[in-house]
Design a protein around this motif. Structure first.
Motif, PDB file in Angstrom:
ATOM      1  N   ARG A 234       1.024  -1.419  -0.003  1.00  0.00           N
ATOM      2  CA  ARG A 234      -0.043  -0.109  -0.090  1.00  0.00           C
ATOM      3  C   ARG A 234       0.933   1.242   0.035  1.00  0.00           C
ATOM      4  O   ARG A 234       0.018   2.547  -0.135  1.00  0.00           O
ATOM      5  N   ALA A 235       2.150   1.089   0.151  1.00  0.00           N
ATOM      6  CA  ALA A 235       3.000   2.258   0.025  1.00  0.00           C
ATOM      7  C   ALA A 235       3.335   2.586   1.556  1.00  0.00           C
ATOM      8  O   ALA A 235       2.323   3.127   2.172  1.00  0.00           O
ATOM      9  N   LEU A 236       4.681   2.519   1.859  1.00  0.00           N
ATOM     10  CA  LEU A 236       5.044   2.998   3.297  1.00  0.00           C
ATOM     11  C   LEU A 236       4.850   4.323   3.339  1.00  0.00           C
ATOM     12  O   LEU A 236       4.738   4.733   4.546  1.00  0.00           O
ATOM     13  N   ASP A 237       5.083   5.227   2.689  1.00  0.00           N
ATOM     14  CA  ASP A 237       4.895   6.840   2.811  1.00  0.00           C
ATOM     15  C   ASP A 237       3.608   7.178   2.463  1.00  0.00           C
ATOM     16  O   ASP A 237       3.287   8.505   2.046  1.00  0.00           O
ATOM     17  N   ARG A 238       2.292   6.507   2.120  1.00  0.00           N
ATOM     18  CA  ARG A 238       1.083   6.871   1.887  1.00  0.00           C
ATOM     19  C   ARG A 238       0.716   7.881   3.132  1.00  0.00           C
ATOM     20  O   ARG A 238       1.210   7.666   4.247  1.00  0.00           O
ATOM     21  N   GLU A 239      -0.381   8.426   2.668  1.00  0.00           N
ATOM     22  CA  GLU A 239      -0.968   9.230   3.753  1.00  0.00           C
ATOM     23  C   GLU A 239      -1.852   8.249   4.777  1.00  0.00           C
ATOM     24  O   GLU A 239      -2.551   7.319   4.427  1.00  0.00           O
ATOM     25  N   ARG A 240      -1.788   8.422   6.294  1.00  0.00           N
ATOM     26  CA  ARG A 240      -2.338   7.760   7.070  1.00  0.00           C
ATOM     27  C   ARG A 240      -3.281   8.330   7.989  1.00  0.00           C
ATOM     28  O   ARG A 240      -3.465   9.528   8.195  1.00  0.00           O
ATOM     29  N   ARG A 241      -4.149   7.516   8.759  1.00  0.00           N
ATOM     30  CA  ARG A 241      -5.258   8.095   9.392  1.00  0.00           C
ATOM     31  C   ARG A 241      -4.686   8.289  10.965  1.00  0.00           C
ATOM     32  O   ARG A 241      -5.126   9.067  11.797  1.00  0.00           O
ATOM     33  N   ALA A 242      -3.516   7.965  11.319  1.00  0.00           N
ATOM     34  CA  ALA A 242      -2.824   7.753  12.567  1.00  0.00           C
ATOM     35  C   ALA A 242      -1.254   7.933  12.269  1.00  0.00           C
ATOM     36  O   ALA A 242      -0.787   7.453  11.467  1.00  0.00           O
ATOM     37  N   GLY A 243      -0.566   8.788  13.246  1.00  0.00           N
ATOM     38  CA  GLY A 243       0.677   8.903  13.078  1.00  0.00           C
ATOM     39  C   GLY A 243       1.353  10.317  12.797  1.00  0.00           C
ATOM     40  O   GLY A 243       0.607  11.297  12.463  1.00  0.00           O
ATOM     41  N   LEU A 244       2.569  10.505  12.471  1.00  0.00           N
ATOM     42  CA  LEU A 244       3.349  11.372  12.091  1.00  0.00           C
ATOM     43  C   LEU A 244       3.715  11.411  10.488  1.00  0.00           C
ATOM     44  O   LEU A 244       4.125  10.224  10.334  1.00  0.00           O
ATOM     45  N   ASP A 245       3.440  12.151   9.730  1.00  0.00           N
ATOM     46  CA  ASP A 245       4.172  11.981   8.389  1.00  0.00           C
ATOM     47  C   ASP A 245       5.567  12.246   8.540  1.00  0.00           C
ATOM     48  O   ASP A 245       6.101  12.761   9.439  1.00  0.00           O
ATOM     49  N   ARG A 246       6.377  11.518   7.376  1.00  0.00           N
ATOM     50  CA  ARG A 246       8.088  11.569   7.719  1.00  0.00           C
ATOM     51  C   ARG A 246       8.608  13.062   7.950  1.00  0.00           C
ATOM     52  O   ARG A 246       9.444  13.272   8.701  1.00  0.00           O
ATOM     53  N   GLY A 247       7.708  13.738   6.924  1.00  0.00           N
ATOM     54  CA  GLY A 247       8.490  15.447   7.349  1.00  0.00           C
ATOM     55  C   GLY A 247       8.160  15.819   8.655  1.00  0.00           C
ATOM     56  O   GLY A 247       8.896  16.329   9.182  1.00  0.00           O
ATOM     57  N   GLN A 248       7.006  15.583   9.274  1.00  0.00           N
ATOM     58  CA  GLN A 248       6.830  16.060  10.528  1.00  0.00           C
ATOM     59  C   GLN A 248       7.857  15.195  11.683  1.00  0.00           C
ATOM     60  O   GLN A 248       8.333  16.186  12.492  1.00  0.00           O
ATOM     61  N   GLU A 249       7.778  14.113  11.359  1.00  0.00           N
ATOM     62  CA  GLU A 249       8.898  13.432  12.202  1.00  0.00           C
ATOM     63  C   GLU A 249      10.436  13.826  12.308  1.00  0.00           C
ATOM     64  O   GLU A 249      11.071  14.185  13.153  1.00  0.00           O
ATOM     65  N   LEU A 250      10.830  14.268  11.150  1.00  0.00           N
ATOM     66  CA  LEU A 250      12.235  14.944  10.890  1.00  0.00           C
ATOM     67  C   LEU A 250      12.178  16.151  11.476  1.00  0.00           C
ATOM     68  O   LEU A 250      13.358  16.423  12.205  1.00  0.00           O
ATOM     69  N   GLU A 251      11.320  17.049  11.548  1.00  0.00           N
ATOM     70  CA  GLU A 251      11.232  18.285  12.220  1.00  0.00           C
ATOM     71  C   GLU A 251      11.383  18.155  13.678  1.00  0.00           C
ATOM     72  O   GLU A 251      12.272  18.891  14.202  1.00  0.00           O
ATOM     73  N   LEU A 252      10.670  17.237  14.032  1.00  0.00           N
ATOM     74  CA  LEU A 252      10.820  17.211  15.468  1.00  0.00           C
ATOM     75  C   LEU A 252      12.067  16.401  15.959  1.00  0.00           C
ATOM     76  O   LEU A 252      12.559  16.660  17.099  1.00  0.00           O
ATOM     77  N   LEU A 253      12.499  15.652  15.232  1.00  0.00           N
ATOM     78  CA  LEU A 253      14.045  15.114  15.572  1.00  0.00           C
ATOM     79  C   LEU A 253      14.829  15.999  15.378  1.00  0.00           C
ATOM     80  O   LEU A 253      15.934  16.123  16.328  1.00  0.00           O
ATOM     81  N   ALA A 254      14.768  16.949  14.668  1.00  0.00           N
ATOM     82  CA  ALA A 254      15.899  17.960  14.540  1.00  0.00           C
ATOM     83  C   ALA A 254      15.677  18.815  15.850  1.00  0.00           C
ATOM     84  O   ALA A 254      16.777  19.407  16.182  1.00  0.00           O
ATOM     85  N   GLU A 255      14.392  19.234  16.213  1.00  0.00           N
ATOM     86  CA  GLU A 255      13.947  20.061  17.145  1.00  0.00           C
ATOM     87  C   GLU A 255      14.652  19.522  18.505  1.00  0.00           C
ATOM     88  O   GLU A 255      15.298  20.081  19.526  1.00  0.00           O
ATOM     89  N   LEU A 256      14.499  18.147  18.620  1.00  0.00           N
ATOM     90  CA  LEU A 256      14.941  17.404  19.716  1.00  0.00           C
ATOM     91  C   LEU A 256      16.663  17.407  19.920  1.00  0.00           C
ATOM     92  O   LEU A 256      17.203  17.518  20.987  1.00  0.00           O
ATOM     93  N   ALA A 257      17.065  17.280  18.695  1.00  0.00           N
ATOM     94  CA  ALA A 257      18.565  17.265  18.781  1.00  0.00           C
ATOM     95  C   ALA A 257      19.189  18.686  19.078  1.00  0.00           C
ATOM     96  O   ALA A 257      20.216  18.893  19.768  1.00  0.00           O
ATOM     97  N   ARG A 258      18.358  19.874  18.532  1.00  0.00           N
ATOM     98  CA  ARG A 258      18.864  21.126  19.024  1.00  0.00           C
ATOM     99  C   ARG A 258      18.747  21.417  20.528  1.00  0.00           C
ATOM    100  O   ARG A 258      19.713  22.046  21.102  1.00  0.00           O
ATOM    101  N   ARG A 259      17.828  20.850  20.979  1.00  0.00           N
ATOM    102  CA  ARG A 259      17.550  20.801  22.401  1.00  0.00           C
ATOM    103  C   ARG A 259      18.833  20.131  23.519  1.00  0.00           C
ATOM    104  O   ARG A 259      19.265  20.660  24.460  1.00  0.00           O
ATOM    105  N   GLY A 260      19.011  18.994  22.684  1.00  0.00           N
ATOM    106  CA  GLY A 260      20.042  18.119  23.707  1.00  0.00           C
ATOM    107  C   GLY A 260      21.418  18.553  23.167  1.00  0.00           C
ATOM    108  O   GLY A 260      22.421  18.101  23.941  1.00  0.00           O
TER     109      GLY A 260
END
Length: 260
Positions: A234-260
């Protein structure tokens, strides 16, 4: 007869039309009927909600149970599933994780803090098979149709092995996730299966009665492999009803790294 409804009118109409002709009746209810979600391993005798608000799913299911008990008496089996999953799961809650690990490959994946957190799922194929078998055996009473509670950390490790994930799982604390508008459990911009700590009992219901009634539970590795095959189709990068899209996740990971 198998009934899935929780709308009061539908339940009452089905009972009025069919109950006199049914030798046995199975009502598919939910573990959301329980009033206390803080107690791990609580069984079917735990207190349920008082059904005052029919707009609330758990309370509406309590009302459906009580109406069915009044009409059917000993001809009734009340099956209370927890989180149901499997291939083609439309909710994306459990399937999110194996899909995200496969998509990330050797990169980072954001997870909630796993300490003390559990996962309790059951494959839809096992639920269906057991409900049919239980009906044929005319089982009665109330049964939590739930799998074995497993530490979230173990489930993520198993998923990583299934997909060949070689990246890093990066944990964020609850407060930080909430401050960054990440939601619990399901829906858009969420981390699926992540629950407030006061609701830990929701994914740790007792399942002794289900296992004693020959309730099946397939191997976690096999379940994850089946889900992964479906997710790839069904495609790993498809739009989902639950979760973070990969772009959102990468932004959060970057923010978490800046904090640490």
């Amino acid at each position: 007869m198998i009934e899935l409804s929780y709308e009061p009118a539908f339940v009452e109409e089905a009972l009025a039309a069919l109950s006199a002709h049914a030798a046995h009746w199975t009502l598919v209810s939910t573990v959301s009927v329980y009033a206390n979600q803080q107690q791990p391993a609580a069984n079917e005798d735990a207190a349920v909600h008082e059904p005052k608000d029919m707009g609330d799913y758990g309370q509406a299911k309590v009302a459906a149970e009580r109406t069915s008990e009044r009409v059917l008496g000993e001809r009734l089996l009340i099956a209370r599933p927890g989180l149901i999953t499997g291939p083609k799961d439309p909710t994306d809650r459990f399937s999110y994780w194996v899909s995200r690990l496969a998509l990330a490959g050797a990169a980072q994946v954001l997870i909630p803090a796993v300490q003390g957190r559990y996962v309790q799922v059951i494959d839809v194929r096992d639920v269906a098979a057991w409900i049919i078998d239980a009906g044929q055996r005319e089982l009665q009473g109330v049964v939590n149709v739930v799998g074995t509670p497993r530490p979230l950390a173990d489930v993520l490790d198993t998923a990583a092995q299934v997909v060949g994930f070689t990246g890093e799982l990066v944990a964020a604390e609850d407060q930080w996730l909430q401050e960054h508008q990440v939601s619990y459990w399901s829906g858009e911009r969420s981390l699926p299966l992540w629950l407030p700590r006061e609701d830990f009992g929701f994914l740790q219901r007792g399942n002794r009665r289900y296992k004693s009634a020959a309730g099946p539970e397939r191997d976690m590795t096999d379940l994850l492999a089946d889900i992964l095959a479906d997710e790839r189709a069904r495609a790993l990068d498809r739009e989902r009803r639950a979760g973070l899209d990969r772009g959102q996740e990468l932004e959060l990971l970057a923010e978490l790294a800046r904090r640490g």
